[in-house]
Structure formats: C-alpha cells, structure tokens
Write an enzyme that holds these catalytic residues in place. Sequence first.
Site, PDB file in Angstrom:
ATOM      1  N   ASP A  42     -69.767  66.209 -30.523  1.00 11.91           N
ATOM      2  CA  ASP A  42     -68.710  67.094 -30.009  1.00 11.91           C
ATOM      3  C   ASP A  42     -68.929  67.316 -28.518  1.00 11.91           C
ATOM      4  O   ASP A  42     -70.056  67.277 -28.023  1.00 11.91           O
ATOM      5  CB  ASP A  42     -68.709  68.443 -30.748  1.00 11.91           C
ATOM      6  N   TYR A 155     -48.200  65.815 -28.387  1.00 11.26           N
ATOM      7  CA  TYR A 155     -49.113  65.636 -29.523  1.00 11.26           C
ATOM      8  C   TYR A 155     -48.546  64.603 -30.505  1.00 11.26           C
ATOM      9  O   TYR A 155     -49.235  63.693 -30.956  1.00 11.26           O
ATOM     10  CB  TYR A 155     -49.293  66.999 -30.203  1.00 11.26           C
TER      11      TYR A 155
END
Length: 284
Positions: A42, A155
């Site tokens: 991450d 998106y």
Amino acid sequence: MNTPYDGHFAARSAIVTGAGSGIGRCLAHALTAAGADVVCADLDLAAAQQTVLAASGPGTARAVALDVTDAEAVQELVDSVGHLDFMFNNAGITFGGETEDLTLAQWNAIIDVNIRGVVHGVAAAYPLMVRQKSGQIVNTASMGGLMAAGLITSYVMTKHAVVGLSLALRSEAQAKGVGVTVVCPSAVDTPILDKGYIGKFHGRDYYLKGQGVRHPLAPEVFADEVLTAVAEDRAMLVTPRTARIAWRLGRFFPGFVQRSSIKFVAKQRKLQDKRVKKALKSAA
Ligand SMILES: NC(=O)c1ccc[n+]([C@@H]2O[C@H](COP(=O)([O-])OP(=O)(O)OC[C@H]3O[C@@H](n4cnc5c(N)ncnc54)[C@H](O)[C@@H]3O)[C@@H](O)[C@H]2O)c1
C-alpha cells in the site's frame, strides 16, 4: 474453516495492492486465513502494517510500501517474491462530482492509479506467470466498469479500461496456463465511499441514495466472493445480484439504462442541493 475455496490458496504466494484498507485489507485477511503467504502492499505503509497485525494464519502476511504508479517499484516487488501465484491489482481511487470541477491533475491521478497501476501490475506479473506456466491475475474493476454512471465519470472511464484489459488478456493467457479474473462489485462499505468528492458534492449518502443502493456490500463478504471466483477461475465476478440484473438489463435495453442513469444524476444533484441549502441555513 469451510469455504468454497478450501485448499486453493494454501502455501501459495500473493501480492495485494491497496491492502491497507477496505477491500484490499479483507482480501489479504481472507487469503492468509486460507493459508496463503501475502504481501500487503500500500501507498500507506502504516495502514498495510495494521492489515498485517490483524491478519491470522495459517498463512503469513508482510507489509510493504508501494506506489502502484511507480512501474519500477511494482516490478521490483514482483521480482522480490520469486514465484508468484496471485497478483491482486486492487489499489484504486475515485472522484465524485461534476466533471467540470475535475482538474487535469485529478484526471491524471485517477488514470495513473486506476489504469497505469493495474498495467504496472500486469506488466510485472504476467510475463513471470507465463514463464511459470501458472498464476492468476485478479483485477479490481467495478460495476462502473460495466455501466456508465454519471458524477463518477473519470472513475467509470478507468474501470472500463480495467474490464477491457482483463477480458482481452484472459483470452490470451488461458493457453499459457495463466488465469485472469476481473471483479466488478457495486458499492462496498469501505472508506473509499467517503473520499474524493469534488465541488459541492460530499458524503457517501448522496452517492448511495442517488444510486439507489440501500446497503453496500460488506467488504469481508465481497472478499470471500472474490476468492471463490478466483478458485473457480471465473472471467468476471459481478455482485451483488441486483448489480447482475442491472448489468444484464443494460445489455438488452441500453436506452432504458441510459435514461435511468440520467435520472440518477438528477437525483444526486437534488440530494446534494438540499444538503448544501441545509448547511447554509444552519450556518446563518
Ligand atoms: N468500495 C466500493 O464501493 C468499490 C466498488 C467497486 C470497486 N471498488 C474498487 O475496489 C478497490 C479497493 O477500494 P476500497 O473500496 O477498498 O478503497 P479504500 O480507499 O478503502 O482502499 C484503497 C487503498 O488503496 C491505496 N492506494 C491508493 N492509491 C495507491 C497507490 N498509488 N499505490 C498503492 N496503494 C494505493 C490506499 O492507500 C488504500 O489503502 C479500488 O480499485 C476501488 O476502485 C470499490
């Protein structure tokens, strides 16, 4: 634990990107519980470390800092794993609101994370899996990759790209012993629903109500469905059932779905205007 994927992930290696939160965290937990050795990658290392702390065996988990927009770093991580069984390209960001409020920097950011981030994972892991003659790439797209919802336009664009990449690659990869699965959930109850709003749009409520979603999927339930789909080597997971119905309707009646989409946008704008008016009133 009895799962439909019992045995499939035991002693297998996996990388999960975006493992510090939401879906990625639950995928990492489900994988370690199923016996896999998982690299939890991450941008936010502390968050990935929290994922590792909360993971339970029989598999193992380790945290690494990774920016999926950095192709070299993704390649280095894949190289460091050696044999790689599963590559979960899951990290993603979103922007919700009117497209005229989106800056070019935001367009570039969403392309970099949601499209290039997946491309970097594929470019690093796929040649290795071809050489291994085994492995599975799992890309997190969205219902937004199958249907065109407004007010998350950038998106939707990126997730359509992820669906196209995944399905096309699958048709090449199968003969080489490599699987590709793309997962397309509608709303999942994660922090992403609270992030990325631009202009006057704020809060998960306007998005969920506007989209007609009463209960977003629990990420743990979704992660379980993903591992089942991967174990069955499914091309695509569309979930929940209401999403599958909407998607099929859209294929047969595109005009109807486009009109509904326009109504959803109008509803979201109305909900948002009400919220803004209420906030102004209480500030006065
Ligand atoms: N939650 C939903 O409703 C939903 C629905 C459909 C699809 N998705 C997709 O699921 C995926 C996971 O989303 P989530 O809901 O768990 O969101 P989340 O915000 O909870 O988690 C996303 C994680 O990705 C990480 N990340 C962001 N940019 C990164 C980068 N450049 N490099 C590495 N990591 C980075 C974040 O730090 C975060 O930990 C995303 O691709 C998202 O688009 C989510």
